[in-house]
Design an enzyme around this catalytic site. Structure first.
Site, PDB file in Angstrom:
ATOM      1  N   CYS A 123      88.013  74.250   7.614  1.00 55.78           N
ATOM      2  CA  CYS A 123      88.911  75.461   6.928  1.00 55.78           C
ATOM      3  C   CYS A 123      87.876  76.455   6.212  1.00 55.78           C
ATOM      4  O   CYS A 123      86.706  76.491   6.428  1.00 55.78           O
ATOM      5  CB  CYS A 123      89.793  74.729   6.015  1.00 55.78           C
ATOM      6  SG  CYS A 123      88.824  74.226   4.364  1.00 55.78           S
TER       7      CYS A 123
ATOM      8  N   CYS B  42      85.505  75.177   3.446  1.00 58.98           N
ATOM      9  CA  CYS B  42      84.460  74.843   3.922  1.00 58.98           C
ATOM     10  C   CYS B  42      83.411  75.448   4.601  1.00 58.98           C
ATOM     11  O   CYS B  42      82.176  75.363   4.458  1.00 58.98           O
ATOM     12  CB  CYS B  42      84.815  73.544   5.116  1.00 58.98           C
ATOM     13  SG  CYS B  42      85.686  72.367   4.027  1.00 58.98           S
TER      14      CYS B  42
ATOM     15  N   GLU C 271      92.203  62.831  -0.837  1.00 58.59           N
ATOM     16  CA  GLU C 271      93.239  63.513  -1.323  1.00 58.59           C
ATOM     17  C   GLU C 271      93.472  62.863  -2.554  1.00 58.59           C
ATOM     18  O   GLU C 271      93.214  62.207  -2.936  1.00 58.59           O
ATOM     19  CB  GLU C 271      94.495  63.515  -0.102  1.00 58.59           C
ATOM     20  CG  GLU C 271      94.200  63.987   1.276  1.00 58.59           C
ATOM     21  CD  GLU C 271      95.204  64.033   1.995  1.00 58.59           C
ATOM     22  OE1 GLU C 271      96.360  63.338   1.847  1.00 58.59           O
ATOM     23  OE2 GLU C 271      95.208  64.587   3.254  1.00 58.59           O
TER      24      GLU C 271
ATOM     25  N   GLU D 166      84.175  67.874   5.368  1.00 56.59           N
ATOM     26  CA  GLU D 166      82.844  68.796   5.506  1.00 56.59           C
ATOM     27  C   GLU D 166      82.170  68.896   4.338  1.00 56.59           C
ATOM     28  O   GLU D 166      81.129  69.044   4.037  1.00 56.59           O
ATOM     29  CB  GLU D 166      83.109  70.055   6.126  1.00 56.59           C
ATOM     30  CG  GLU D 166      83.820  70.291   7.581  1.00 56.59           C
ATOM     31  CD  GLU D 166      85.478  70.122   7.438  1.00 56.59           C
ATOM     32  OE1 GLU D 166      85.875  69.586   6.418  1.00 56.59           O
ATOM     33  OE2 GLU D 166      85.980  71.020   8.146  1.00 56.59           O
TER      34      GLU D 166
HETATM   35  N1  THU Z   1      90.905  68.948   5.922  1.00 55.44           N
HETATM   36  C1  THU Z   1      89.673  68.619   6.000  1.00 55.44           C
HETATM   37  O1  THU Z   1      89.106  67.442   5.426  1.00 55.44           O
HETATM   38  N2  THU Z   1      88.851  69.492   6.442  1.00 55.44           N
HETATM   39  C2  THU Z   1      89.159  70.813   7.004  1.00 55.44           C
HETATM   40  O2  THU Z   1      88.311  71.572   7.343  1.00 55.44           O
HETATM   41  C3  THU Z   1      90.393  71.308   6.911  1.00 55.44           C
HETATM   42  C4  THU Z   1      91.550  70.169   6.303  1.00 55.44           C
HETATM   43  C5  THU Z   1      91.614  67.958   5.125  1.00 55.44           C
HETATM   44  C6  THU Z   1      92.209  68.204   3.746  1.00 55.44           C
HETATM   45  C7  THU Z   1      93.654  67.334   3.955  1.00 55.44           C
HETATM   46  O3  THU Z   1      93.268  66.151   3.324  1.00 55.44           O
HETATM   47  C8  THU Z   1      93.616  67.236   5.337  1.00 55.44           C
HETATM   48  O4  THU Z   1      92.859  67.783   6.026  1.00 55.44           O
HETATM   49  C9  THU Z   1      95.212  68.037   5.729  1.00 55.44           C
HETATM   50  O5  THU Z   1      95.241  69.344   5.565  1.00 55.44           O
END
Ligand code: THU
Length: 133
Positions: free
Chosen positions: A90, A93, A50, A61
């Site tokens: 998501c 990804c 982040e 991913e």
């Molecule tokens: N996040 C992922 O790493 N992968 C996903 O497929 C969905 C969301 C992360 C992004 C963010 O750091 C946290 O999850 C909350 O959304």
């Protein structure tokens, strides 16, 4: 559905769970770990990273896929993603995965109960992907 062996499957699950421990998620407090298996049996890991400027966040991913591509691998046989609760990748990804695979088994792990692994396919998650060749 997976082309990988049970041993490889477990290795991938363990790698995703371990990668989750490296997550940099001070804002969401939602650590995510992922791992991809390459055609020749290598595992590449990723975690979410982040940023104070939220939009710059990179998902686990994509981190895993980018690590593999940067190391010279573009053919994948499976991906595993680990979250507390067992959430699926998501949309961004999914689209990145679709760049490299027509279809791909995806293991969705609930890190709260390691035994709980759901298997879905990329085409289930992203039918009619955008792809030009
Ligand atoms: N996040 C992922 O790493 N992968 C996903 O497929 C969905 C969301 C992360 C992004 C963010 O750091 C946290 O999850 C909350 O959304």
């Amino acid at each position: 559905m997976t082309d990988i062996t049970d041993e490889q499957r477990q290795r991938l699950i363990d790698a995703a769970l371990k990668a989750r421990q490296q997550a940099y998620a001070p804002y969401s407090k939602f650590p995510v770990g992922a791992a991809v298996f390459t055609e020749d049996g290598q595992v590449f890991c990723g975690c979410n990273v982040e940023n104070a400027s939220f939009g710059l966040t990179n998902c686990a991913e994509r981190t895993a896929v980018f690590a593999a591509v940067a190391a010279g691998y573009q053919q994948f046989t499976a991906l595993a993603v680990a979250t507390a609760g067992g959430y699926s990748p998501c949309g961004a990804c999914r689209q990145v995965l679709a760049e490299f695979s027509d279809d791909l088994p995806i293991l969705i792990i609930d890190a709260r109960s390691e035994g709980r692994v759901e298997e879905v396919s990329l085409t289930e998650l992203l039918p009619r992907r955008f792809y030009r060749n």
